[in-house]
Design an enzyme around this catalytic site. Sequence first.
Site, PDB file in Angstrom:
ATOM      1  N   GLY A 102      -6.373   6.693  -0.025  1.00  0.00           N
ATOM      2  CA  GLY A 102      -7.397   7.705   0.233  1.00  0.00           C
ATOM      3  C   GLY A 102      -7.177   8.996  -0.541  1.00  0.00           C
ATOM      4  O   GLY A 102      -7.813  10.010  -0.264  1.00  0.00           O
TER       5      GLY A 102
ATOM      6  N   GLU B 149       0.840  -1.191   0.000  1.00  0.00           N
ATOM      7  CA  GLU B 149       0.000   0.000   0.000  1.00  0.00           C
ATOM      8  C   GLU B 149       0.875   1.240   0.000  1.00  0.00           C
ATOM      9  O   GLU B 149       1.316   1.695   1.079  1.00  0.00           O
ATOM     10  CB  GLU B 149      -0.884   0.007   1.241  1.00  0.00           C
ATOM     11  CG  GLU B 149      -1.812  -1.181   1.325  1.00  0.00           C
ATOM     12  CD  GLU B 149      -3.113  -0.804   2.001  1.00  0.00           C
ATOM     13  OE1 GLU B 149      -4.160  -1.073   1.413  1.00  0.00           O
ATOM     14  OE2 GLU B 149      -3.076  -0.218   3.091  1.00  0.00           O
TER      15      GLU B 149
HETATM   16  P1  PGA Z   1      -8.311   3.560  -0.181  1.00  0.00           P
HETATM   17  O1  PGA Z   1      -7.647   2.877   1.098  1.00  0.00           O
HETATM   18  O2  PGA Z   1      -8.821   2.451  -1.054  1.00  0.00           O
HETATM   19  O3  PGA Z   1      -9.379   4.436   0.348  1.00  0.00           O
HETATM   20  O4  PGA Z   1      -7.208   4.328  -0.863  1.00  0.00           O
HETATM   21  C1  PGA Z   1      -6.867   1.734   0.974  1.00  0.00           C
HETATM   22  C2  PGA Z   1      -6.422   1.252   2.316  1.00  0.00           C
HETATM   23  O5  PGA Z   1      -6.178   2.081   3.198  1.00  0.00           O
HETATM   24  O6  PGA Z   1      -6.316   0.048   2.540  1.00  0.00           O
END
Ligand code: PGA
Length: 249
Positions: free
Chosen positions: A172, A166
């Site tokens: 986000g 990630e």
């Molecule tokens: P997101 O978050 O899909 O909102 O970018 C991913 C995560 O934090 O696992």
Amino acid sequence: MRQKFVAGNWKMNLDLDDGKDLLIEIINSSIDSTAQIIVIPPYIHLSKFNQLLTSSNIALGAQNCHQQDSGAFTGEISVPMLKSVGVEYVVLGHSERRNYYFEDSISLSFKVQQVLDHGLRPIYCCGETLDQRQEGLHFDEIRTQLKEGLFKLNEMELLNCVIAYEPVWAIGTGVTASPEQAQEVHSFIRKTIASVYGDMVADNISILYGGSVKPDNAKELFNCPDIDGGLIGGAALNADSFAAIANSF
Ligand code: PGA
């Protein structure tokens, strides 16, 4: 064949009533996927969700845990408690926990061991910040997070872990790593594992991508040879978009 996963991390969203409504919508959204689907709600939802999921293939996950079985640790939740409400997966080392609660890979290694010792499966997150990527330090950072968090495990234990890559800059933000960027890091993770544990372990461990996965980019990401699914944040809070991502397999 490596196991595929689509896991929805709800983070600190939805009260119990709204959470139940969303879970029921997800259950009814006729997901037809080759991936194992995991719903990862806040702790207080778990017991109720365990009842609602009895005749479903959807598995239950938790967003964190404590590294000891019980004791004077105000505000914490133990793995035996999670197990007692049907949790099978525990997310560890999400960048929000690393950044806001100062969790580091060495302390996370104790949580990883605790989860495995109780027969649950960790979803261990790793990833670099934007600064680290811009300075070309992302591979070093990820190698360190893997080494400190996971590489004390034996082969069988590591195979019971799921890894989630990630990139912090993609979480986000609406900015997704391109399939090429994600594939490059996933392949690096697999090679790093192979260099310590050999090809069998590296070839069989599932590595998920997380960071702004949406219905319109999921297929392209999941088609990459080293991407075995997704850890989904924002898009997991809507049954239609979560089902569309799940059905990208
Ligand atoms: P997101 O978050 O899909 O909102 O970018 C991913 C995560 O934090 O696992």
